[in-house]
Design a protein around this motif. Structure first.
Motif, PDB file in Angstrom:
ATOM      1  N   PHE A  71      -5.533   5.715   1.567  1.00 59.60           N
ATOM      2  CA  PHE A  71      -4.222   5.784   0.956  1.00 59.60           C
ATOM      3  C   PHE A  71      -3.181   4.901   1.601  1.00 59.60           C
ATOM      4  N   MET A  72      -3.484   4.246   2.691  1.00 62.14           N
ATOM      5  CA  MET A  72      -2.508   3.370   3.312  1.00 62.14           C
ATOM      6  C   MET A  72      -2.797   1.911   2.992  1.00 62.14           C
ATOM      7  N   SER A  73      -3.667   1.691   2.060  1.00 57.36           N
ATOM      8  CA  SER A  73      -3.984   0.335   1.642  1.00 57.36           C
ATOM      9  C   SER A  73      -2.808  -0.259   0.881  1.00 57.36           C
ATOM     10  N   ASN A  74      -2.546  -1.536   1.116  1.00 56.73           N
ATOM     11  CA  ASN A  74      -1.469  -2.200   0.388  1.00 56.73           C
ATOM     12  C   ASN A  74      -1.906  -2.658  -0.992  1.00 56.73           C
ATOM     13  N   SER A  75      -3.198  -2.566  -1.292  1.00 57.42           N
ATOM     14  CA  SER A  75      -3.673  -3.133  -2.546  1.00 57.42           C
ATOM     15  C   SER A  75      -4.017  -2.102  -3.611  1.00 57.42           C
ATOM     16  N   LYS A  76      -4.119  -0.838  -3.250  1.00 59.27           N
ATOM     17  CA  LYS A  76      -4.553   0.151  -4.232  1.00 59.27           C
ATOM     18  C   LYS A  76      -3.670   1.384  -4.192  1.00 59.27           C
ATOM     19  N   ALA A  77      -3.406   1.930  -5.364  1.00 62.07           N
ATOM     20  CA  ALA A  77      -2.682   3.192  -5.453  1.00 62.07           C
ATOM     21  C   ALA A  77      -3.656   4.326  -5.141  1.00 62.07           C
ATOM     22  N   PRO A  78      -3.179   5.415  -4.558  1.00 58.78           N
ATOM     23  CA  PRO A  78      -4.062   6.529  -4.211  1.00 58.78           C
ATOM     24  C   PRO A  78      -4.648   7.213  -5.437  1.00 58.78           C
ATOM     25  N   HIS A  79      -5.788   7.829  -5.252  1.00 59.90           N
ATOM     26  CA  HIS A  79      -6.428   8.544  -6.344  1.00 59.90           C
ATOM     27  C   HIS A  79      -6.930   9.923  -5.917  1.00 59.90           C
ATOM     28  N   ILE A  96       2.062  14.923   4.106  1.00 61.62           N
ATOM     29  CA  ILE A  96       2.461  13.623   3.564  1.00 61.62           C
ATOM     30  C   ILE A  96       1.951  12.509   4.472  1.00 61.62           C
ATOM     31  N   TYR A  97       2.057  12.725   5.789  1.00 58.62           N
ATOM     32  CA  TYR A  97       1.678  11.688   6.748  1.00 58.62           C
ATOM     33  C   TYR A  97       0.165  11.585   6.956  1.00 58.62           C
ATOM     34  N   LEU A  98      -0.591  12.500   6.391  1.00 61.19           N
ATOM     35  CA  LEU A  98      -2.049  12.341   6.375  1.00 61.19           C
ATOM     36  C   LEU A  98      -2.454  11.299   5.338  1.00 61.19           C
ATOM     37  N   TYR A  99      -1.637  11.164   4.312  1.00 56.99           N
ATOM     38  CA  TYR A  99      -1.965  10.277   3.205  1.00 56.99           C
ATOM     39  C   TYR A  99      -1.167   8.985   3.186  1.00 56.99           C
ATOM     40  N   PHE A 100      -0.001   8.987   3.819  1.00 56.09           N
ATOM     41  CA  PHE A 100       0.873   7.820   3.813  1.00 56.09           C
ATOM     42  C   PHE A 100       1.377   7.552   5.219  1.00 56.09           C
ATOM     43  N   LYS A 101       1.435   6.275   5.584  1.00 53.48           N
ATOM     44  CA  LYS A 101       1.846   5.878   6.927  1.00 53.48           C
ATOM     45  C   LYS A 101       3.272   6.333   7.231  1.00 53.48           C
ATOM     46  N   ASP A 102       4.166   6.159   6.273  1.00 54.11           N
ATOM     47  CA  ASP A 102       5.561   6.552   6.417  1.00 54.11           C
ATOM     48  C   ASP A 102       6.170   6.627   5.021  1.00 54.11           C
ATOM     49  N   LYS A 103       7.468   6.927   4.954  1.00 57.15           N
ATOM     50  CA  LYS A 103       8.132   7.069   3.656  1.00 57.15           C
ATOM     51  C   LYS A 103       8.087   5.752   2.876  1.00 57.15           C
ATOM     52  N   GLU A 104       8.250   4.646   3.566  1.00 55.36           N
ATOM     53  CA  GLU A 104       8.204   3.338   2.902  1.00 55.36           C
ATOM     54  C   GLU A 104       6.843   3.091   2.261  1.00 55.36           C
ATOM     55  N   LEU A 133       6.573   5.180  -0.880  1.00 58.49           N
ATOM     56  CA  LEU A 133       7.310   4.601  -1.998  1.00 58.49           C
ATOM     57  C   LEU A 133       6.590   3.371  -2.548  1.00 58.49           C
ATOM     58  N   HIS A 134       5.981   2.597  -1.664  1.00 54.96           N
ATOM     59  CA  HIS A 134       5.184   1.451  -2.109  1.00 54.96           C
ATOM     60  C   HIS A 134       4.011   1.926  -2.977  1.00 54.96           C
ATOM     61  N   GLN A 135       3.336   2.964  -2.527  1.00 48.65           N
ATOM     62  CA  GLN A 135       2.211   3.513  -3.293  1.00 48.65           C
ATOM     63  C   GLN A 135       2.694   4.103  -4.614  1.00 48.65           C
ATOM     64  N   LEU A 136       3.907   4.662  -4.620  1.00 49.79           N
ATOM     65  CA  LEU A 136       4.481   5.193  -5.861  1.00 49.79           C
ATOM     66  C   LEU A 136       4.680   4.071  -6.874  1.00 49.79           C
ATOM     67  N   VAL A 137       5.173   2.943  -6.433  1.00 47.74           N
ATOM     68  CA  VAL A 137       5.350   1.782  -7.321  1.00 47.74           C
ATOM     69  C   VAL A 137       3.998   1.364  -7.890  1.00 47.74           C
ATOM     70  N   LEU A 138       2.979   1.281  -7.037  1.00 48.17           N
ATOM     71  CA  LEU A 138       1.639   0.918  -7.524  1.00 48.17           C
ATOM     72  C   LEU A 138       1.134   1.922  -8.551  1.00 48.17           C
ATOM     73  N   TYR A 139       1.366   3.194  -8.282  1.00 49.81           N
ATOM     74  CA  TYR A 139       0.931   4.268  -9.170  1.00 49.81           C
ATOM     75  C   TYR A 139       1.669   4.182 -10.520  1.00 49.81           C
ATOM     76  N   LEU A 140       2.984   4.018 -10.471  1.00 51.68           N
ATOM     77  CA  LEU A 140       3.780   4.019 -11.699  1.00 51.68           C
ATOM     78  C   LEU A 140       3.538   2.802 -12.579  1.00 51.68           C
ATOM     79  N   TRP A 141       3.273   1.668 -11.958  1.00 49.46           N
ATOM     80  CA  TRP A 141       3.084   0.449 -12.730  1.00 49.46           C
ATOM     81  C   TRP A 141       1.622   0.145 -12.979  1.00 49.46           C
ATOM     82  N   GLY A 142       0.767   1.113 -12.695  1.00 52.58           N
ATOM     83  CA  GLY A 142      -0.635   1.009 -13.071  1.00 52.58           C
ATOM     84  C   GLY A 142      -1.407  -0.119 -12.433  1.00 52.58           C
TER      85      GLY A 142
END
Length: 83
Positions: A13-21, A60-68, A71-80
């Protein structure tokens, strides 16, 4: 939960290239989306997101490095972006 499963989740989930699933990560992202739409990004906090998602702040911090990262993963998720 053992250290290996935590590490596996973090790497998924901390990958910059993929949204979490993962179900929990998606619940967190959906909670962030709802709160951001309701109150705006400036009032978004990890405590509010955790409460909305029904998880602890630490989860939250098990799945995401930090709040930023979240939010980055949220953008990936929302924009498919590709998963």
């Amino acid at each position: 939960m053992n250290n290996r499963s935590v590490t596996q989740k973090s790497s998924l989930f901390m990958s910059n290239s993929k949204a979490p699933h993962n179900d929990v990560a998606l619940r967190i992202l959906k909670a962030a989306e709802v709160l951001m739409a309701k109150d705006g990004v400036q009032h978004l906090s990890t405590h509010k997101i955790a409460k909305q998602a029904g998880v602890s702040v630490g989860t939250i911090y098990l799945y995401f490095k930090d709040k930023e990262d979240m939010l980055h993963q949220l953008v990936l998720y929302l924009w498919g972006c590709p998963r």
